[in-house]
Design a protein around this motif. Structure first.
Motif, PDB file in Angstrom:
ATOM      1  N   ILE A  75      -6.449  -5.392 -19.454  1.00  0.00           N
ATOM      2  CA  ILE A  75      -7.570  -4.450 -19.519  1.00  0.00           C
ATOM      3  C   ILE A  75      -8.879  -5.118 -19.959  1.00  0.00           C
ATOM      4  N   PRO A  76      -8.904  -5.955 -21.027  1.00  0.00           N
ATOM      5  CA  PRO A  76     -10.185  -6.586 -21.380  1.00  0.00           C
ATOM      6  C   PRO A  76     -10.753  -7.443 -20.254  1.00  0.00           C
ATOM      7  N   LEU A  77      -9.879  -8.170 -19.559  1.00  0.00           N
ATOM      8  CA  LEU A  77     -10.345  -9.013 -18.461  1.00  0.00           C
ATOM      9  C   LEU A  77     -10.857  -8.169 -17.306  1.00  0.00           C
ATOM     10  N   CYS A  78     -10.133  -7.113 -16.956  1.00  0.00           N
ATOM     11  CA  CYS A  78     -10.571  -6.243 -15.860  1.00  0.00           C
ATOM     12  C   CYS A  78     -11.861  -5.523 -16.213  1.00  0.00           C
ATOM     13  N   ILE A 116      -3.145 -13.133 -27.430  1.00  0.00           N
ATOM     14  CA  ILE A 116      -4.230 -13.976 -27.927  1.00  0.00           C
ATOM     15  C   ILE A 116      -5.475 -13.819 -27.052  1.00  0.00           C
ATOM     16  N   GLY A 117      -5.276 -13.813 -25.727  1.00  0.00           N
ATOM     17  CA  GLY A 117      -6.408 -13.669 -24.831  1.00  0.00           C
ATOM     18  C   GLY A 117      -7.097 -12.328 -24.957  1.00  0.00           C
ATOM     19  N   TRP A 133     -14.680 -16.215 -21.013  1.00  0.00           N
ATOM     20  CA  TRP A 133     -14.171 -17.357 -20.253  1.00  0.00           C
ATOM     21  C   TRP A 133     -12.962 -17.978 -20.953  1.00  0.00           C
ATOM     22  N   ILE A 134     -13.026 -18.090 -22.268  1.00  0.00           N
ATOM     23  CA  ILE A 134     -11.883 -18.628 -23.016  1.00  0.00           C
ATOM     24  C   ILE A 134     -10.667 -17.731 -22.837  1.00  0.00           C
ATOM     25  N   MET A 140      -5.348 -16.387 -20.548  1.00  0.00           N
ATOM     26  CA  MET A 140      -4.523 -15.411 -19.834  1.00  0.00           C
ATOM     27  C   MET A 140      -3.943 -15.990 -18.555  1.00  0.00           C
ATOM     28  N   LEU A 141      -4.763 -16.673 -17.769  1.00  0.00           N
ATOM     29  CA  LEU A 141      -4.268 -17.250 -16.526  1.00  0.00           C
ATOM     30  C   LEU A 141      -3.202 -18.301 -16.791  1.00  0.00           C
TER      31      LEU A 141
END
Length: 306
Positions: free
Chosen positions: A103-106, A279-280, A124-125, A130-131
């Motif tokens: 959710i934070p990335l999206c 963590i991400g 970016w970190i 996550m990836l």
């Protein structure tokens, strides 16, 4: 009670409900409650509670604006259908990784696509972490089972995309917590319930009545109404970053609790994915450096001369 302590109390209430959402949604799948049924009953109950209050307060004019309707379709109907459906195919740990973890990335990606808000250094970190976590986890899962991802994981990720867009639009349109919550619940019921009654399959006779009632009460009252209000109140007292970071822990805790409570397996690959995505999503390096805005205000007052 001091405002900061009030904020932590609201965070605790929100965490209990959001963590319970993961466990309850997984239970609803095992109890034979379909996503079609749960979505309809959830918003129907919320509508029955909220609409009389809005009429009594003469506060219905905001419903005729486009913003509540769009938010209801994204963060209400479509999100619920995809998220509830995913729990029929994947366990709670997968929800923590592919739904809550993403959710934070999206949200950041939606902000960039819709309003050209560039990623900051912290995003970016998080993206890299996550990836890397998903890549390593998928490799481990493939080595163990021969399959990295499933339909449930895809549905969880799609749900994260809908919620990310919903969050960005809600932030951009600056609706109050009460109007956002009421608008989503009411328009979701108005649009979805007639479609459900006329066209969609119904399995209300299959689950036990006590199971169905418990799920509807929890999702219709606690998730839709109470958790939304406590989360907003927590943000007012602790700030968006601290409140959001702490609350994000709830689904990851629920994934661990699902092992003894729901007897769900938790492989080493999934543990690795939970840690990496946690963590991400939480960005602990930023949380440790972040100073409470309330504390900053107190410090500034101390520095001012008497």
């Amino acid at each position: 009670m001091q405002p900061q302590k009030q904020g932590y109390l609201y965070v605790l209430i929100t965490m209990c409900i959001w963590g319970g959402f993961t466990l309850a949604a997984r239970l609803s799948a095992s109890w034979g409650i379909s996503a079609w049924d749960l979505t309809a009953l959830r918003f129907l109950l919320a509508f029955a509670i909220l609409m009389p209050i809005l009429i009594y307060k003469k506060d219905t004019a905001f419903l005729w604006k486009k913003e509540p309707f769009i938010l209801a379709m994204l963060g209400g109907v479509i999100y619920c259908l995809s998220a509830y459906s995913a729990f029929h195919y994947a366990p709670a740990a997968h929800a923590a990784i592919f739904l809550n973890g993403c959710i934070p990335l999206c949200t950041a990606a939606a902000a960039y696509v819709l309003f050209q808000q560039a990623f900051d250094r912290h995003t970016w970190i998080s993206l890299i972490i996550m990836l890397a976590s998903i890549g390593a986890m998928s490799l481990l899962l493939y080595m163990q089972t021969g399959q990295a991802f499933g339909l449930g994981d895809l549905l969880f990720f799609i749900s994260a995309v809908w919620w990310g867009i919903f969050t960005v639009l809600l932030r951009q349109w600056k609706l109050s917590a009460w109007h956002a919550m009421s608008g989503v619940a009411i328009w979701s019921a108005v649009i979805y319930v007639p479609v459900y009654l006329l066209f969609l399959p119904k399995h209300l006779s299959e689950p036990a009545p006590v199971h169905l009632i418990a799920q509807v009460l929890f999702h219709g009252i606690f998730v839709v109404i109470i958790a939304t209000l406590t989360y907003i109140e927590a943000i007012k007292r602790l700030g968006a970053f601290k409140a959001g970071s702490i609350v994000t822990l709830a689904p990851f805790i629920a994934a661990i609790l699902a092992v003894p409570l729901l007897h769900e397996p938790l492989s080493g690959a999934m543990v690795f994915g939970l840690i990496g995505m946690g963590i991400g999503a939480l960005q602990p390096w930023r949380w440790l450096m972040h100073q409470d805005p309330l504390q900053r205000q107190i410090d500034r007052q101390k520095q001012q001369p008497d």
